[in-house]
Design an enzyme around this catalytic site. Sequence first.
Site, PDB file in Angstrom:
ATOM      1  N   GLY A 162       0.711  -1.341   0.025  1.00  0.00           N
ATOM      2  CA  GLY A 162       0.226   0.024  -0.082  1.00  0.00           C
ATOM      3  C   GLY A 162       0.883   1.174  -0.149  1.00  0.00           C
ATOM      4  O   GLY A 162       2.086   1.230  -0.075  1.00  0.00           O
ATOM      5  N   ASP A 177      -2.054  -7.012   7.183  1.00  0.00           N
ATOM      6  CA  ASP A 177      -3.412  -6.765   7.050  1.00  0.00           C
ATOM      7  C   ASP A 177      -3.837  -7.371   5.597  1.00  0.00           C
ATOM      8  O   ASP A 177      -3.533  -8.388   5.333  1.00  0.00           O
ATOM      9  CB  ASP A 177      -3.694  -5.103   7.079  1.00  0.00           C
ATOM     10  CG  ASP A 177      -3.139  -4.405   5.977  1.00  0.00           C
ATOM     11  OD1 ASP A 177      -2.152  -4.727   5.626  1.00  0.00           O
ATOM     12  OD2 ASP A 177      -3.451  -3.376   5.705  1.00  0.00           O
ATOM     13  N   GLU A 213       5.065  -6.010   7.606  1.00  0.00           N
ATOM     14  CA  GLU A 213       4.461  -4.737   8.197  1.00  0.00           C
ATOM     15  C   GLU A 213       5.084  -4.449   9.523  1.00  0.00           C
ATOM     16  O   GLU A 213       5.183  -3.088   9.964  1.00  0.00           O
ATOM     17  CB  GLU A 213       2.888  -4.813   8.126  1.00  0.00           C
ATOM     18  CG  GLU A 213       2.227  -4.696   6.932  1.00  0.00           C
ATOM     19  CD  GLU A 213       2.275  -5.830   5.984  1.00  0.00           C
ATOM     20  OE1 GLU A 213       1.856  -5.460   4.761  1.00  0.00           O
ATOM     21  OE2 GLU A 213       2.933  -6.875   6.588  1.00  0.00           O
ATOM     22  N   GLY A 240      -0.145  -5.099   0.643  1.00  0.00           N
ATOM     23  CA  GLY A 240      -1.404  -4.807  -0.200  1.00  0.00           C
ATOM     24  C   GLY A 240      -1.377  -5.684  -1.729  1.00  0.00           C
ATOM     25  O   GLY A 240      -2.258  -5.914  -2.160  1.00  0.00           O
TER      26      GLY A 240
END
Length: 334
Positions: free
Chosen positions: A64, A144, A136, A113
Amino acid sequence: MSFIRTSVGNDVGEIILDRPKALNALDQTMIDDMHRVLLEWGDDDAIETVLVTSASPRAFCAGGDIREIRTNALAGDTAAITRYFAGEYGLDQLVAEYPKPYIALIDGAAMGGGLGISVHGELRIVTENALIAMPEVGIGFFPDVGSTYFLPRLPEGVGMWMGLTGARIRGADAVALGLATHYVPSADLDGVAQRIRDGAGLADALAEYREPVTTDLPLTKIASYFPLGADPVAILGGLQGAVGDEWCDEMATLLQASSPTSVAVTAALLEAGAQSSLAQCLERELHAAEQITVTPDFAEGVRAVLVDKDRNPSWTPATLDEVDPAVVARIVGE
Protein backbone atom coordinates in the site's frame (compact mmCIF):
# COMPACT_ATOMS: atom_id res chain seq x y z
CA MET A 1 -3.96 10.05 -14.78
CA SER A 2 -4.67 6.51 -13.72
CA PHE A 3 -2.03 4.06 -12.54
CA ILE A 4 -3.92 1.11 -13.97
CA ARG A 5 -4.57 0.25 -17.59
CA THR A 6 -7.22 -2.12 -18.87
CA SER A 7 -7.90 -4.10 -22.00
CA VAL A 8 -10.65 -6.47 -23.07
CA GLY A 9 -10.53 -9.17 -25.74
CA ASN A 10 -11.46 -12.80 -26.29
CA ASP A 11 -13.68 -12.75 -23.18
CA VAL A 12 -10.70 -11.73 -21.03
CA GLY A 13 -10.47 -8.47 -19.11
CA GLU A 14 -6.94 -7.48 -18.11
CA ILE A 15 -5.92 -5.02 -15.40
CA ILE A 16 -2.34 -3.83 -15.76
CA LEU A 17 -0.78 -2.21 -12.69
CA ASP A 18 1.32 0.67 -13.97
CA ARG A 19 2.96 2.75 -11.25
CA PRO A 20 6.56 1.61 -11.76
CA LYS A 21 8.31 4.34 -9.77
CA ALA A 22 6.44 3.19 -6.66
CA LEU A 23 6.66 -0.52 -7.55
CA ASN A 24 2.89 -0.42 -8.07
CA ALA A 25 2.19 0.51 -4.45
CA LEU A 26 -1.57 0.97 -4.22
CA ASP A 27 -2.65 4.57 -3.78
CA GLN A 28 -6.26 5.61 -3.29
CA THR A 29 -6.85 6.09 -7.03
CA MET A 30 -5.62 2.58 -7.87
CA ILE A 31 -7.86 1.04 -5.23
CA ASP A 32 -10.87 3.02 -6.45
CA ASP A 33 -10.15 2.32 -10.12
CA MET A 34 -9.67 -1.42 -9.62
CA HIS A 35 -12.82 -1.67 -7.55
CA ARG A 36 -14.86 0.15 -10.21
CA VAL A 37 -13.49 -1.94 -13.08
CA LEU A 38 -14.00 -5.24 -11.27
CA LEU A 39 -17.59 -4.35 -10.42
CA GLU A 40 -18.29 -3.48 -14.06
CA TRP A 41 -16.65 -6.64 -15.37
CA GLY A 42 -18.39 -8.81 -12.82
CA ASP A 43 -21.72 -7.91 -14.41
CA ASP A 44 -20.44 -7.99 -18.00
CA ASP A 45 -21.44 -11.20 -19.81
CA ALA A 46 -18.77 -10.50 -22.45
CA ILE A 47 -16.01 -11.04 -19.88
CA GLU A 48 -15.42 -14.53 -18.54
CA THR A 49 -11.96 -14.18 -16.97
CA VAL A 50 -9.99 -11.41 -15.25
CA LEU A 51 -6.22 -11.25 -15.54
CA VAL A 52 -4.12 -8.95 -13.32
CA THR A 53 -0.57 -8.19 -14.44
CA SER A 54 2.18 -5.64 -13.88
CA ALA A 55 3.89 -3.27 -16.30
CA SER A 56 6.97 -3.30 -14.07
CA PRO A 57 9.60 -6.05 -14.33
CA ARG A 58 10.53 -5.44 -10.69
CA ALA A 59 7.23 -5.86 -8.90
CA PHE A 60 3.69 -7.10 -9.09
CA CYS A 61 2.70 -4.79 -6.25
CA ALA A 62 4.95 -3.76 -3.36
CA GLY A 63 2.07 -2.98 -1.00
CA GLY A 64 0.00 0.00 0.00
CA ASP A 65 0.92 3.67 -0.25
CA ILE A 66 2.22 3.74 3.31
CA ARG A 67 4.08 7.03 2.95
CA GLU A 68 0.84 8.84 2.12
CA ILE A 69 -0.90 7.17 5.06
CA ARG A 70 1.89 8.42 7.35
CA THR A 71 1.43 11.94 5.94
CA ASN A 72 -2.27 11.76 6.75
CA ALA A 73 -1.54 10.41 10.23
CA LEU A 74 0.89 13.23 11.00
CA ALA A 75 -1.72 15.73 9.78
CA GLY A 76 -4.40 14.15 11.96
CA ASP A 77 -6.50 13.29 8.90
CA THR A 78 -8.07 10.15 10.31
CA ALA A 79 -10.92 10.30 7.79
CA ALA A 80 -8.47 9.85 4.91
CA ILE A 81 -6.85 6.92 6.69
CA THR A 82 -10.20 5.22 7.25
CA ARG A 83 -11.23 5.84 3.64
CA TYR A 84 -8.00 4.30 2.36
CA PHE A 85 -8.12 1.12 4.42
CA ALA A 86 -11.88 0.66 4.04
CA GLY A 87 -11.45 0.94 0.28
CA GLU A 88 -8.48 -1.41 0.16
CA TYR A 89 -10.12 -4.05 2.32
CA GLY A 90 -13.35 -3.73 0.33
CA LEU A 91 -11.32 -4.44 -2.81
CA ASP A 92 -9.75 -7.49 -1.17
CA GLN A 93 -13.19 -8.79 -0.20
CA LEU A 94 -14.40 -8.24 -3.77
CA VAL A 95 -11.46 -10.25 -5.13
CA ALA A 96 -12.22 -13.08 -2.69
CA GLU A 97 -15.88 -13.20 -3.72
CA TYR A 98 -15.38 -12.50 -7.41
CA PRO A 99 -17.88 -14.40 -9.56
CA LYS A 100 -15.40 -15.12 -12.36
CA PRO A 101 -11.91 -16.61 -12.52
CA TYR A 102 -9.45 -14.01 -11.22
CA ILE A 103 -5.81 -14.65 -12.12
CA ALA A 104 -2.77 -12.77 -10.82
CA LEU A 105 0.64 -13.11 -12.50
CA ILE A 106 3.42 -12.45 -9.98
CA ASP A 107 6.91 -12.01 -11.43
CA GLY A 108 8.58 -9.80 -8.83
CA ALA A 109 7.76 -8.36 -5.43
CA ALA A 110 4.30 -8.97 -3.99
CA MET A 111 4.08 -7.65 -0.46
CA GLY A 112 1.37 -6.36 1.81
CA GLY A 113 -1.38 -4.94 -0.38
CA GLY A 114 0.03 -6.86 -3.33
CA LEU A 115 -1.07 -10.07 -1.62
CA GLY A 116 -4.48 -8.58 -0.91
CA ILE A 117 -5.17 -8.28 -4.64
CA SER A 118 -3.71 -11.68 -5.48
CA VAL A 119 -3.92 -14.29 -2.72
CA HIS A 120 -7.70 -13.95 -2.41
CA GLY A 121 -8.15 -14.68 -6.12
CA GLU A 122 -8.73 -18.05 -7.74
CA LEU A 123 -5.31 -18.46 -9.41
CA ARG A 124 -1.95 -17.02 -8.33
CA ILE A 125 0.82 -17.76 -10.80
CA VAL A 126 4.36 -17.10 -9.55
CA THR A 127 7.87 -17.34 -10.98
CA GLU A 128 11.35 -17.71 -9.54
CA ASN A 129 11.44 -13.89 -9.39
CA ALA A 130 8.46 -13.68 -7.06
CA LEU A 131 9.33 -12.25 -3.67
CA ILE A 132 6.48 -12.57 -1.20
CA ALA A 133 6.25 -11.16 2.30
CA MET A 134 4.12 -9.39 4.88
CA PRO A 135 6.80 -7.06 6.32
CA GLU A 136 4.54 -4.63 8.18
CA VAL A 137 5.91 -5.21 11.70
CA GLY A 138 9.10 -3.53 10.50
CA ILE A 139 7.26 -0.24 9.93
CA GLY A 140 5.14 -0.18 13.08
CA PHE A 141 2.05 -1.64 11.41
CA PHE A 142 0.69 -5.21 11.15
CA PRO A 143 -0.07 -7.72 8.36
CA ASP A 144 -3.46 -6.71 6.97
CA VAL A 145 -5.40 -7.03 3.65
CA GLY A 146 -7.04 -10.18 5.01
CA SER A 147 -3.76 -11.82 5.96
CA THR A 148 -5.07 -12.36 9.47
CA TYR A 149 -7.42 -14.79 7.72
CA PHE A 150 -5.08 -16.51 5.27
CA LEU A 151 -1.85 -16.61 7.32
CA PRO A 152 -3.30 -18.74 10.17
CA ARG A 153 -4.52 -21.22 7.56
CA LEU A 154 -1.06 -21.96 6.18
CA PRO A 155 0.92 -25.00 7.42
CA GLU A 156 1.60 -25.06 11.15
CA GLY A 157 3.62 -22.09 12.32
CA VAL A 158 4.11 -20.52 8.90
CA GLY A 159 1.59 -17.73 9.37
CA MET A 160 3.06 -16.63 12.69
CA TRP A 161 6.57 -16.91 11.27
CA MET A 162 5.80 -14.74 8.25
CA GLY A 163 3.72 -12.28 10.24
CA LEU A 164 6.04 -11.78 13.20
CA THR A 165 9.35 -11.70 11.31
CA GLY A 166 8.40 -10.30 7.90
CA ALA A 167 10.33 -13.21 6.39
CA ARG A 168 10.47 -13.29 2.60
CA ILE A 169 9.75 -16.34 0.50
CA ARG A 170 10.19 -17.14 -3.18
CA GLY A 171 7.75 -18.39 -5.80
CA ALA A 172 8.20 -22.14 -5.34
CA ASP A 173 7.88 -21.72 -1.58
CA ALA A 174 4.61 -19.85 -2.07
CA VAL A 175 3.15 -22.70 -4.11
CA ALA A 176 4.32 -25.32 -1.62
CA LEU A 177 2.71 -23.37 1.23
CA GLY A 178 -0.55 -22.66 -0.59
CA LEU A 179 -0.11 -18.92 -1.09
CA ALA A 180 0.20 -19.46 -4.85
CA THR A 181 -1.37 -22.05 -7.13
CA HIS A 182 1.07 -22.44 -10.04
CA TYR A 183 4.81 -22.08 -10.59
CA VAL A 184 5.85 -20.96 -14.06
CA PRO A 185 9.45 -20.10 -15.05
CA SER A 186 9.76 -16.39 -15.74
CA ALA A 187 10.89 -17.08 -19.30
CA ASP A 188 7.55 -18.83 -19.95
CA LEU A 189 5.27 -16.34 -18.23
CA ASP A 190 4.62 -14.09 -21.22
CA GLY A 191 3.57 -17.12 -23.24
CA VAL A 192 1.16 -18.26 -20.54
CA ALA A 193 -0.27 -14.75 -20.27
CA GLN A 194 -0.73 -14.52 -24.02
CA ARG A 195 -2.52 -17.86 -24.18
CA ILE A 196 -4.91 -16.61 -21.53
CA ARG A 197 -5.42 -13.33 -23.43
CA ASP A 198 -6.05 -15.30 -26.62
CA GLY A 199 -8.92 -17.08 -24.92
CA ALA A 200 -7.34 -20.44 -24.28
CA GLY A 201 -8.95 -22.27 -21.42
CA LEU A 202 -7.09 -21.98 -18.14
CA ALA A 203 -6.55 -25.72 -18.02
CA ASP A 204 -4.88 -25.61 -21.44
CA ALA A 205 -2.86 -22.48 -20.71
CA LEU A 206 -1.44 -24.04 -17.54
CA ALA A 207 -1.33 -27.68 -18.61
CA GLU A 208 2.47 -27.81 -18.49
CA TYR A 209 2.70 -26.31 -15.01
CA ARG A 210 0.77 -28.63 -12.74
CA GLU A 211 3.66 -30.56 -11.26
CA PRO A 212 4.03 -30.21 -7.48
CA VAL A 213 6.90 -28.08 -6.26
CA THR A 214 9.11 -28.48 -3.23
CA THR A 215 10.44 -26.01 -0.70
CA ASP A 216 13.66 -25.82 1.27
CA LEU A 217 12.01 -23.86 4.09
CA PRO A 218 12.70 -25.40 7.52
CA LEU A 219 9.04 -26.23 8.13
CA THR A 220 9.72 -28.41 11.16
CA LYS A 221 11.59 -25.58 12.88
CA ILE A 222 8.96 -23.06 11.90
CA ALA A 223 6.22 -25.21 13.39
CA SER A 224 8.24 -25.72 16.56
CA TYR A 225 9.23 -22.11 17.21
CA PHE A 226 6.21 -20.21 15.84
CA PRO A 227 3.03 -22.04 16.93
CA LEU A 228 -0.19 -20.10 16.50
CA GLY A 229 -1.30 -18.56 19.78
CA ALA A 230 2.17 -18.49 21.33
CA ASP A 231 3.31 -15.43 23.29
CA PRO A 232 5.87 -13.50 21.20
CA VAL A 233 8.02 -13.12 24.32
CA ALA A 234 8.15 -16.91 24.61
CA ILE A 235 8.88 -17.26 20.89
CA LEU A 236 11.81 -14.87 21.17
CA GLY A 237 13.07 -16.67 24.28
CA GLY A 238 12.94 -20.01 22.49
CA LEU A 239 14.89 -18.68 19.53
CA GLN A 240 17.51 -17.10 21.77
CA GLY A 241 17.83 -20.34 23.70
CA ALA A 242 18.83 -22.27 20.59
CA VAL A 243 22.52 -21.45 21.01
CA GLY A 244 24.57 -21.90 17.87
CA ASP A 245 21.57 -22.29 15.55
CA GLU A 246 22.11 -19.82 12.71
CA TRP A 247 18.48 -19.84 11.55
CA CYS A 248 17.18 -19.20 15.08
CA ASP A 249 19.69 -16.37 15.49
CA GLU A 250 18.48 -14.78 12.25
CA MET A 251 14.82 -15.06 13.26
CA ALA A 252 15.53 -13.61 16.71
CA THR A 253 17.28 -10.67 15.06
CA LEU A 254 14.28 -10.05 12.79
CA LEU A 255 11.90 -10.15 15.75
CA GLN A 256 14.00 -7.74 17.79
CA ALA A 257 14.33 -5.30 14.88
CA SER A 258 10.56 -4.92 14.54
CA SER A 259 8.15 -2.78 16.51
CA PRO A 260 7.40 -4.69 19.73
CA THR A 261 3.86 -3.34 19.77
CA SER A 262 3.31 -4.40 16.17
CA VAL A 263 4.62 -7.90 16.91
CA ALA A 264 2.26 -8.29 19.89
CA VAL A 265 -0.70 -6.92 17.90
CA THR A 266 0.07 -9.25 15.00
CA ALA A 267 0.17 -12.33 17.22
CA ALA A 268 -3.20 -11.40 18.73
CA LEU A 269 -4.79 -10.72 15.33
CA LEU A 270 -3.55 -13.99 13.86
CA GLU A 271 -4.89 -15.97 16.80
CA ALA A 272 -8.28 -14.29 16.48
CA GLY A 273 -8.26 -14.69 12.71
CA ALA A 274 -7.91 -18.45 12.92
CA GLN A 275 -11.48 -18.62 14.21
CA SER A 276 -12.97 -15.86 12.04
CA SER A 277 -14.35 -15.41 8.53
CA LEU A 278 -12.53 -13.21 6.03
CA ALA A 279 -15.15 -10.49 6.49
CA GLN A 280 -14.67 -10.58 10.26
CA CYS A 281 -10.88 -10.41 9.85
CA LEU A 282 -11.12 -7.41 7.53
CA GLU A 283 -13.45 -5.62 9.93
CA ARG A 284 -11.04 -6.27 12.81
CA GLU A 285 -8.10 -5.14 10.66
CA LEU A 286 -9.86 -1.87 9.83
CA HIS A 287 -10.27 -1.10 13.50
CA ALA A 288 -6.65 -2.03 14.18
CA ALA A 289 -5.41 0.09 11.27
CA GLU A 290 -7.28 3.13 12.54
CA GLN A 291 -5.77 2.62 15.98
CA ILE A 292 -2.17 1.73 15.15
CA THR A 293 -1.60 4.48 12.59
CA VAL A 294 -1.89 7.11 15.32
CA THR A 295 0.77 5.47 17.50
CA PRO A 296 4.37 6.78 17.56
CA ASP A 297 5.74 3.51 16.20
CA PHE A 298 3.87 3.83 12.89
CA ALA A 299 5.20 7.29 12.06
CA GLU A 300 8.67 6.30 13.24
CA GLY A 301 8.76 2.99 11.39
CA VAL A 302 7.69 4.48 8.07
CA ARG A 303 10.19 7.30 8.56
CA ALA A 304 13.05 4.90 9.15
CA VAL A 305 12.24 2.51 6.29
CA LEU A 306 10.59 4.62 3.60
CA VAL A 307 11.25 8.32 4.27
CA ASP A 308 14.74 8.85 5.70
CA LYS A 309 15.69 5.23 4.96
CA ASP A 310 18.20 5.05 7.79
CA ARG A 311 16.76 1.69 8.89
CA ASN A 312 17.23 2.73 12.50
CA PRO A 313 13.80 3.17 14.10
CA SER A 314 13.39 4.05 17.76
CA TRP A 315 10.46 2.00 19.05
CA THR A 316 8.19 2.92 21.98
CA PRO A 317 8.34 0.71 23.98
CA ALA A 318 11.68 -0.73 22.96
CA THR A 319 11.21 -4.40 23.91
CA LEU A 320 8.49 -7.04 23.84
CA ASP A 321 8.60 -7.33 27.62
CA GLU A 322 7.52 -3.71 27.92
CA VAL A 323 4.46 -3.89 25.67
CA ASP A 324 1.28 -3.02 27.57
CA PRO A 325 -1.41 -5.70 27.06
CA ALA A 326 -4.06 -2.98 27.40
CA VAL A 327 -2.62 -1.16 24.40
CA VAL A 328 -2.65 -4.35 22.35
CA ALA A 329 -6.25 -5.04 23.37
CA ARG A 330 -7.29 -1.50 22.36
CA ILE A 331 -5.69 -1.80 18.93
CA VAL A 332 -7.06 -5.27 18.29
CA GLY A 333 -10.51 -4.28 19.57
CA GLU A 334 -10.84 -6.83 22.34
